[in-house]
Design a protein around this motif. Structure first.
Motif, mmCIF file in Angstrom:
data_model
loop_
_atom_site.group_PDB
_atom_site.id
_atom_site.type_symbol
_atom_site.label_atom_id
_atom_site.label_comp_id
_atom_site.label_asym_id
_atom_site.label_seq_id
_atom_site.Cartn_x
_atom_site.Cartn_y
_atom_site.Cartn_z
ATOM 1 N N ASP A 34 77.446 15.663 45.184
ATOM 2 C CA ASP A 34 76.731 16.864 45.614
ATOM 3 C C ASP A 34 75.255 16.549 45.861
ATOM 4 O O ASP A 34 74.668 17.009 46.851
ATOM 5 C CB ASP A 34 76.882 17.951 44.543
ATOM 6 C CG ASP A 34 76.211 19.253 44.949
ATOM 7 O OD1 ASP A 34 76.691 19.900 45.897
ATOM 8 O OD2 ASP A 34 75.194 19.622 44.316
ATOM 9 N N LYS A 35 74.678 15.751 44.985
ATOM 10 C CA LYS A 35 73.266 15.359 45.149
ATOM 11 C C LYS A 35 73.063 14.580 46.446
ATOM 12 O O LYS A 35 72.012 14.694 47.094
ATOM 13 C CB LYS A 35 72.844 14.508 43.953
ATOM 14 C CG LYS A 35 71.407 14.009 43.976
ATOM 15 C CD LYS A 35 71.103 13.227 42.711
ATOM 16 C CE LYS A 35 69.652 12.730 42.689
ATOM 17 N NZ LYS A 35 69.396 11.744 43.761
ATOM 18 N N LEU A 36 74.078 13.805 46.830
ATOM 19 C CA LEU A 36 73.991 13.002 48.050
ATOM 20 C C LEU A 36 74.396 13.786 49.293
ATOM 21 O O LEU A 36 74.406 13.243 50.402
ATOM 22 C CB LEU A 36 74.879 11.762 47.913
ATOM 23 C CG LEU A 36 74.427 10.739 46.849
ATOM 24 C CD1 LEU A 36 75.475 9.641 46.686
ATOM 25 C CD2 LEU A 36 73.074 10.137 47.208
ATOM 26 N N GLY A 37 74.745 15.046 49.107
ATOM 27 C CA GLY A 37 75.034 15.910 50.248
ATOM 28 C C GLY A 37 76.481 15.927 50.687
ATOM 29 O O GLY A 37 76.777 16.321 51.825
ATOM 30 N N GLY A 38 77.409 15.532 49.818
ATOM 31 C CA GLY A 38 78.820 15.519 50.201
ATOM 32 C C GLY A 38 79.713 16.001 49.083
ATOM 33 O O GLY A 38 79.240 16.510 48.063
ATOM 34 N N ARG A 39 81.010 15.830 49.282
ATOM 35 C CA ARG A 39 82.001 16.195 48.260
ATOM 36 C C ARG A 39 82.972 15.037 48.105
ATOM 37 O O ARG A 39 83.573 14.583 49.084
ATOM 38 C CB ARG A 39 82.744 17.468 48.642
ATOM 39 C CG ARG A 39 83.812 17.858 47.616
ATOM 40 C CD ARG A 39 84.428 19.207 47.906
ATOM 41 N NE ARG A 39 85.522 19.490 46.996
ATOM 42 C CZ ARG A 39 85.375 19.912 45.748
ATOM 43 N NH1 ARG A 39 84.156 20.108 45.264
ATOM 44 N NH2 ARG A 39 86.419 20.154 44.980
ATOM 45 N N GLY A 73 70.544 2.897 44.062
ATOM 46 C CA GLY A 73 70.025 4.153 43.542
ATOM 47 C C GLY A 73 71.119 5.013 42.942
ATOM 48 O O GLY A 73 70.907 5.675 41.916
ATOM 49 N N SER A 74 72.302 4.989 43.554
ATOM 50 C CA SER A 74 73.424 5.771 43.042
ATOM 51 C C SER A 74 73.882 5.228 41.696
ATOM 52 O O SER A 74 74.206 5.989 40.779
ATOM 53 C CB SER A 74 74.578 5.755 44.040
ATOM 54 O OG SER A 74 74.227 6.410 45.241
ATOM 55 N N VAL A 75 73.913 3.906 41.572
ATOM 56 C CA VAL A 75 74.291 3.287 40.292
ATOM 57 C C VAL A 75 73.323 3.716 39.199
ATOM 58 O O VAL A 75 73.737 4.106 38.092
ATOM 59 C CB VAL A 75 74.326 1.748 40.418
ATOM 60 C CG1 VAL A 75 74.442 1.100 39.038
ATOM 61 C CG2 VAL A 75 75.486 1.300 41.303
ATOM 62 N N GLY A 76 72.032 3.657 39.490
ATOM 63 C CA GLY A 76 71.029 4.020 38.496
ATOM 64 C C GLY A 76 71.141 5.479 38.074
ATOM 65 O O GLY A 76 71.066 5.802 36.882
ATOM 66 N N TRP A 77 71.314 6.360 39.064
ATOM 67 C CA TRP A 77 71.426 7.794 38.744
ATOM 68 C C TRP A 77 72.660 8.064 37.898
ATOM 69 O O TRP A 77 72.594 8.793 36.895
ATOM 70 C CB TRP A 77 71.506 8.614 40.030
ATOM 71 C CG TRP A 77 71.442 10.099 39.782
ATOM 72 C CD1 TRP A 77 70.330 10.882 39.806
ATOM 73 C CD2 TRP A 77 72.546 10.963 39.436
ATOM 74 N NE1 TRP A 77 70.665 12.187 39.504
ATOM 75 C CE2 TRP A 77 72.014 12.260 39.274
ATOM 76 C CE3 TRP A 77 73.905 10.760 39.255
ATOM 77 C CZ2 TRP A 77 72.808 13.362 38.930
ATOM 78 C CZ3 TRP A 77 74.709 11.852 38.905
ATOM 79 C CH2 TRP A 77 74.169 13.131 38.753
ATOM 80 N N LEU A 78 73.784 7.452 38.291
ATOM 81 C CA LEU A 78 75.032 7.686 37.573
ATOM 82 C C LEU A 78 74.959 7.148 36.145
ATOM 83 O O LEU A 78 75.429 7.798 35.198
ATOM 84 C CB LEU A 78 76.200 7.028 38.321
ATOM 85 C CG LEU A 78 77.589 7.242 37.715
ATOM 86 C CD1 LEU A 78 77.939 8.723 37.678
ATOM 87 C CD2 LEU A 78 78.639 6.461 38.508
ATOM 88 N N GLU A 79 74.368 5.986 35.980
ATOM 89 C CA GLU A 79 74.242 5.417 34.637
ATOM 90 C C GLU A 79 73.378 6.305 33.739
ATOM 91 O O GLU A 79 73.717 6.537 32.568
ATOM 92 C CB GLU A 79 73.666 4.007 34.707
ATOM 93 C CG GLU A 79 73.705 3.276 33.379
ATOM 94 C CD GLU A 79 73.384 1.807 33.533
ATOM 95 O OE1 GLU A 79 72.225 1.484 33.861
ATOM 96 O OE2 GLU A 79 74.288 0.980 33.325
#
Length: 222
Positions: A34-39, A73-79
């Protein structure tokens, strides 16, 4: 000296096997999409089960049609998000804590073998208990990750055990492939993904069906 009837060690996966954390991962993954603009699609989420975080982010970016050169960036946010969720506590899978206790009390060495990175595993061990494990192999400890056999081979080596005399307990096709490739006796406990039809694997519905004697019989009759 080991004989062909020895149970040398038990090697446990973590997410979906010992703790019901796959649902926690799902929360964070949908938040990230959702943060990245998708589902995130159901198929992509299923494909992530048992994979390491880097591979999961490739699957997510492919699913959302995003560039694959920008997953860091996605890895960092998810971690970071998973660290918050893990810190809130994890729910045991049925029978998991009792089995860990029984294995420890029987004097059988145990290892945790997970594709999750060590930073998060250290948080999870606060709930699970470090004292259950003689060795812990995380997704960022060695270059190869599940489904490569290396994590299970490495765990057996740390315990000084022959993989052929180790029972590995897993909930995902990726993890089952890793354990089988390492030469372990493999026990599958389905959680989020159907494991039926996978050759060379003994399946149970729940760890409530498993005790140390059951594991010894598996090691004896492989």
């Amino acid at each position: 000296m080991q004989t062909t009837t020895d149970l040398a060690a038990v090697l446990f996966d973590m997410d979906g096997t010992l703790v019901d954390s796959e649902k926690v991962w799902t929360i964070a993954l949908y938040e990230l999409a959702d943060k990245l603009g998708g589902r995130l699609s159901d198929r992509a989420r299923a494909d992530m089960v048992g994979t390491n975080m880097s591979r999961s982010m490739v699957i997510l970016h492919e699913d959302l049609g995003l560039p694959l050169d920008d997953t860091t960036g996605s890895v960092g946010w998810l971690e970071d998000r998973m660290g918050e969720l893990f810190a809130e506590g994890l729910v045991w899978k049925p029978g998991a804590r009792d089995l860990l206790t029984a294995v420890r009390d029987a004097g059988v060495p145990a290892a945790l073998v997970t594709a999750t990175r060590r930073r998060l595993v250290e948080k999870a061990l606060t709930t699970i208990g470090r004292d259950f494990f003689t060795a812990v192999v995380c997704g960022d400890d060695i270059p190869e990750t599940k489904p490569d056999p290396a994590p299970y081979r490495h765990a057996a080596q740390l315990l000084g055990a022959d993989p052929a005399h180790c029972v590995a307990i897993e909930d995902s096709p990726t993890g089952l492939a890793s354990a089988r490739g390492a030469g372990c006796v493999v026990l599958g406990v389905p959680s989020e993904v159907d494991l039926s039809g996978i050759a060379g694997v003994t399946l149970v519905d729940s760890l409530t069906e498993v005790d140390v004697d059951y594991l010894r019989r598996l090691a004896t009759t492989r």
